[in-house]
Design a protein around this motif. Structure first.
Motif, PDB file in Angstrom:
ATOM      1  N   ALA A 114       0.847  -1.203   0.000  1.00  0.00           N
ATOM      2  CA  ALA A 114       0.000   0.000   0.000  1.00  0.00           C
ATOM      3  C   ALA A 114       0.878   1.245   0.000  1.00  0.00           C
ATOM      4  O   ALA A 114       1.832   1.352   0.780  1.00  0.00           O
ATOM      5  N   LEU A 115       0.574   2.190  -0.876  1.00  0.00           N
ATOM      6  CA  LEU A 115       1.367   3.405  -0.971  1.00  0.00           C
ATOM      7  C   LEU A 115       1.095   4.331   0.207  1.00  0.00           C
ATOM      8  O   LEU A 115      -0.039   4.466   0.669  1.00  0.00           O
ATOM      9  N   ARG A 116       2.155   4.994   0.663  1.00  0.00           N
ATOM     10  CA  ARG A 116       2.053   5.997   1.722  1.00  0.00           C
ATOM     11  C   ARG A 116       2.349   7.398   1.195  1.00  0.00           C
ATOM     12  O   ARG A 116       1.654   8.349   1.536  1.00  0.00           O
ATOM     13  N   HIS A 117       3.406   7.500   0.378  1.00  0.00           N
ATOM     14  CA  HIS A 117       3.825   8.806  -0.127  1.00  0.00           C
ATOM     15  C   HIS A 117       4.181   8.715  -1.607  1.00  0.00           C
ATOM     16  O   HIS A 117       4.763   7.717  -2.039  1.00  0.00           O
ATOM     17  N   VAL A 118       3.863   9.770  -2.348  1.00  0.00           N
ATOM     18  CA  VAL A 118       4.383   9.978  -3.702  1.00  0.00           C
ATOM     19  C   VAL A 118       4.877  11.413  -3.742  1.00  0.00           C
ATOM     20  O   VAL A 118       4.122  12.341  -3.441  1.00  0.00           O
ATOM     21  N   ARG A 119       6.145  11.614  -4.099  1.00  0.00           N
ATOM     22  CA  ARG A 119       6.653  12.987  -4.198  1.00  0.00           C
ATOM     23  C   ARG A 119       7.367  13.143  -5.533  1.00  0.00           C
ATOM     24  O   ARG A 119       8.148  12.271  -5.948  1.00  0.00           O
ATOM     25  N   SER A 140      -6.663   6.493  -2.172  1.00  0.00           N
ATOM     26  CA  SER A 140      -6.399   5.544  -1.088  1.00  0.00           C
ATOM     27  C   SER A 140      -6.054   6.231   0.224  1.00  0.00           C
ATOM     28  O   SER A 140      -6.008   5.577   1.268  1.00  0.00           O
ATOM     29  N   GLY A 141      -5.789   7.532   0.181  1.00  0.00           N
ATOM     30  CA  GLY A 141      -5.342   8.257   1.360  1.00  0.00           C
ATOM     31  C   GLY A 141      -3.861   8.551   1.368  1.00  0.00           C
ATOM     32  O   GLY A 141      -3.373   9.295   2.242  1.00  0.00           O
ATOM     33  N   ASN A 159       6.889   5.727  -1.755  1.00  0.00           N
ATOM     34  CA  ASN A 159       7.140   4.942  -0.545  1.00  0.00           C
ATOM     35  C   ASN A 159       5.889   4.153  -0.204  1.00  0.00           C
ATOM     36  O   ASN A 159       4.801   4.723  -0.103  1.00  0.00           O
ATOM     37  N   GLY A 160       6.051   2.840  -0.044  1.00  0.00           N
ATOM     38  CA  GLY A 160       4.936   1.986   0.330  1.00  0.00           C
ATOM     39  C   GLY A 160       5.225   1.222   1.595  1.00  0.00           C
ATOM     40  O   GLY A 160       6.319   1.332   2.175  1.00  0.00           O
ATOM     41  N   GLU A 161       4.286   0.424   2.029  1.00  0.00           N
ATOM     42  CA  GLU A 161       4.453  -0.330   3.275  1.00  0.00           C
ATOM     43  C   GLU A 161       5.526  -1.399   3.154  1.00  0.00           C
ATOM     44  O   GLU A 161       6.079  -1.843   4.171  1.00  0.00           O
ATOM     45  N   ARG A 162       5.862  -1.817   1.930  1.00  0.00           N
ATOM     46  CA  ARG A 162       6.830  -2.894   1.745  1.00  0.00           C
ATOM     47  C   ARG A 162       8.116  -2.467   1.045  1.00  0.00           C
ATOM     48  O   ARG A 162       9.054  -3.257   0.941  1.00  0.00           O
ATOM     49  N   GLY A 163       8.153  -1.254   0.505  1.00  0.00           N
ATOM     50  CA  GLY A 163       9.345  -0.836  -0.215  1.00  0.00           C
ATOM     51  C   GLY A 163       9.188   0.531  -0.835  1.00  0.00           C
ATOM     52  O   GLY A 163       8.162   1.202  -0.652  1.00  0.00           O
ATOM     53  N   ASN A 202      17.877   5.625 -17.581  1.00  0.00           N
ATOM     54  CA  ASN A 202      17.963   4.171 -17.750  1.00  0.00           C
ATOM     55  C   ASN A 202      18.050   3.433 -16.423  1.00  0.00           C
ATOM     56  O   ASN A 202      18.249   2.223 -16.400  1.00  0.00           O
ATOM     57  N   GLU A 203      17.886   4.163 -15.314  1.00  0.00           N
ATOM     58  CA  GLU A 203      18.066   3.575 -13.995  1.00  0.00           C
ATOM     59  C   GLU A 203      16.807   3.733 -13.146  1.00  0.00           C
ATOM     60  O   GLU A 203      16.077   4.717 -13.267  1.00  0.00           O
ATOM     61  N   LEU A 204      16.586   2.772 -12.288  1.00  0.00           N
ATOM     62  CA  LEU A 204      15.518   2.818 -11.298  1.00  0.00           C
ATOM     63  C   LEU A 204      16.130   2.386  -9.970  1.00  0.00           C
ATOM     64  O   LEU A 204      16.893   1.416  -9.928  1.00  0.00           O
ATOM     65  N   SER A 205      15.813   3.104  -8.903  1.00  0.00           N
ATOM     66  CA  SER A 205      16.275   2.728  -7.571  1.00  0.00           C
ATOM     67  C   SER A 205      15.136   2.035  -6.837  1.00  0.00           C
ATOM     68  O   SER A 205      14.019   2.572  -6.784  1.00  0.00           O
ATOM     69  N   PHE A 206      15.419   0.870  -6.255  1.00  0.00           N
ATOM     70  CA  PHE A 206      14.384   0.071  -5.607  1.00  0.00           C
ATOM     71  C   PHE A 206      14.856  -0.364  -4.233  1.00  0.00           C
ATOM     72  O   PHE A 206      15.964  -0.891  -4.077  1.00  0.00           O
ATOM     73  N   PHE A 207      14.012  -0.124  -3.218  1.00  0.00           N
ATOM     74  CA  PHE A 207      14.279  -0.604  -1.871  1.00  0.00           C
ATOM     75  C   PHE A 207      13.239  -1.653  -1.538  1.00  0.00           C
ATOM     76  O   PHE A 207      12.031  -1.379  -1.565  1.00  0.00           O
TER      77      PHE A 207
END
Length: 401
Positions: free
Chosen positions: A167-172, A269-270, A293-297, A307-312
Motif C-alpha cells: 500500500a502506498l504511503r507517499h508519492v513525491r 487511497s489516502g 514509498n509503500g508499506e513494503r518498499g 535508464n536507472e531505477l532505484s528500488f528498496f
C-alpha cells in the motif's frame, strides 16, 4: 484510410498515413518518433509521414524536408481533409488543441495530442466527448504523456501494480528547469495564458500529475497549492523562437502565467502526494525526480539518469538492506526487446518512438490507447483544482471526479 495498400520504397503492406500540425520542439520530437518506430519495432501498420502543417510556408517546407515529411500544408484544415492522412498528430500550443482534435476526430481521423490535453477543463471535456463519438466509429484518441514511455517508468508501474511496494504511503515528484531564470528571456507563447493556459503548472505539472496517477494506479482527489510569478514583465519576442530559445526586443510585455507551482494532495487511497514544478531553478535543466514509498518498499527515479531505477525492498535483511540500482536495459524490460544489447542506454527521443508504437498497436487492434483523452481530462481537472486552491491561498480543494 488505415489498411490501404501502398508501396513507398519498402515491401508493400498496410500503411498508416501520419499528418502532423506543428513542427517546432515537439514537432521535431514527434517526427523522430514516427520516422524511427517502423525501423525498430515490428508493427501491424507501417507509419508513413504524409504531411506536416505550419502557418509559415517557408519554415514548414524546410521542416518537412529536414524531418522527412512528404508534403507541407499551411492550413490545418487542409491537412485534416487529406485522404492520405489517417492520424492527426497535434503538436501546437494548447489554445488550438481542442479545435483541431475535435475537427479531426469528427472527420474520421485518429488523433494524438500533445499534453496538456487542453487549456481548460471545458475544452478537455469537449475533446473527450469527440473521442467518445470517434471511438464508436473505430477511431482512436491518445494524449502524449511521453514520460510514461521511459522504460524505467513503465517497469516501475509493473512493480507497483505487482504489489512490490504494498500500500502506498507517499508519492513525491519535482520537475525543475532553469530556462526562465534570466529576467530578460523574452515573452514567448509559453508565458501567455491565452496560448499556454498556465505556466510551469501546465508545462511541467501536467507531466508530474500524470506520472503520479499512472504509477500509483489511482487518482488525486484533492490538492492544496501555491503558485508564483517571479518575473512579471519580459521583453517582447523579436523574431521566431526555437525550442526553449528566443531573443527579445526593447519593448516589454506582461507575463500572464505562473513561474512555479508547489502543491500537496491526496490519492484516493489516502496516500499523500507532493509536487513542485518550476522553470526558475538555476542549474536544473530537466530535473524530473520522483519517489514512491509503500508499506513494503520504495522506488525512486531521476529523468537525468533515465535508464536507472532505484528500488528498496523492505523484505531484505536489515544488515544488507538498502536502495539498489536497477539498470533498465534488459530485453524483457518494457520496450527494450527491439533495441540494443543489455547495458546500452536509451535517451529522451526514444520515448516518442515508444509512444508511436503503442498508438499504432491500439489502432490496429481496435483497442483504446493509453493514456486516453479521459486520462488527459483527469490531469486537467487536477491542474484546475491547483489553480483554484492557489487563488484561495492554498485552501484544500477537491478535484472534480
Amino acid at each position: 484510410m488505415a489498411g490501404k495498400e501502398h508501396n513507398g520504397g519498402r515491401a508493400p503492406g498496410r500503411t498508416l498515413g501520419i499528418g502532423m500540425v506543428g513542427y517546432a520542439f515537439m514537432g521535431a520530437a514527434h517526427s523522430q518518433g514516427w520516422r524511427t518506430v517502423g525501423r525498430v519495432f515490428d508493427l501491424p501498420l507501417r507509419p508513413v509521414l504524409a504531411a506536416v502543417c505550419g502557418r509559415d510556408a517557408g519554415a514548414v517546407r524546410a521542416a518537412a524536408d529536414r524531418h522527412g515529411w512528404a508534403a507541407a500544408e499551411t492550413d490545418w484544415r487542409a491537412l485534416v481533409a487529406r485522404d492520405d492522412v489517417d492520424v492527426v498528430d497535434i503538436c501546437t500550443p494548447g489554445d488550438s488543441h481542442a479545435e483541431i482534435a475535435v475537427a479531426a476526430l469528427d472527420a474520421g481521423k485518429h488523433v494524438l495530442c500533445e499534453k496538456p490535453l487542453a487549456n481548460t477543463v471545458a475544452e478537455a471535456e469537449a475533446m473527450v466527448a469527440a473521442a467518445g463519438r470517434a471511438r464508436a466509429r473505430g477511431r482512436a484518441a491518445m494524449v502524449g504523456f511521453n514520460y510514461r514511455r521511459v522504460p524505467a517508468m513503465a517497469y516501475a508501474r509493473e512493480l507497483v501494480a505487482g504489489g512490490r511496494l504494498g500500500a502506498l504511503r507517499h508519492v513525491r515528484v519535482t520537475y525543475l528547469q532553469d530556462w526562465l531564470v534570466d529576467p530578460d528571456f523574452p515573452l514567448t507563447w509559453r508565458l501567455e495564458r491565452a496560448h499556454a493556459g498556465s505556466g510551469a503548472l501546465g508545462d511541467l505539472g501536467a507531466h508530474v500529475v500524470d506520472l503520479a496517477q499512472y504509477l500509483a494506479g489511482e487518482p488525486i482527489v484533492g490538492v492544496s497549492a501555491l503558485t508564483e510569478t517571479f518575473v512579471r514583465e519580459r521583453p517582447l519576442l523579436a523574431g521566431a523562437s526555437s525550442g526553449l530559445s528566443a531573443s527579445g526586443g526593447a519593448e516589454r510585455g506582461t507575463v500572464t502565467v505562473d513561474d512555479a507551482a508547489l502543491f500537496t494532495g491526496r490519492l484516493a487511497s489516502g496516500a499523500l502526494v507532493s509536487f513542485e514544478a518550476t522553470r526558475m531553478a538555476a542549474g536544473r535543466k530537466n530535473a524530473l525526480r520522483l519517489e514512491l514509498n509503500g508499506e513494503r518498499g520504495s522506488l525512486a527515479f531521476d529523468l537525468e539518469r533515465l535508464n536507472e531505477l532505484s528500488f528498496f525492498d523492505g523484505a531484505d535483511p536489515a544488515r544488507t538492506a538498502g536502495f539498489r540500482r536497477i539498470l533498465v536495459t534488459e530485453p524483457d524490460h518494457p520496450y527494450l526487446e527491439a533495441w540494443w544489447p543489455p547495458g546500452h542506454a536509451l535517451g529522451y527521443e526514444h520515448t516518442f518512438a515508444h509512444q508511436a508504437r503503442d498508438l499504432v498497436h491500439a489502432i490496429a487492434s481496435g483497442t483504446e490507447p493509453v493514456p486516453s483523452f479521459a486520462d488527459g481530462l483527469r490531469v486537467q481537472r487536477v491542474l484546475a483544482a491547483v489553480e483554484e486552491s492557489a487563488e484561495k491561498n492554498a485552501v484544500y480543494t477537491p478535484v472534480t471526479p
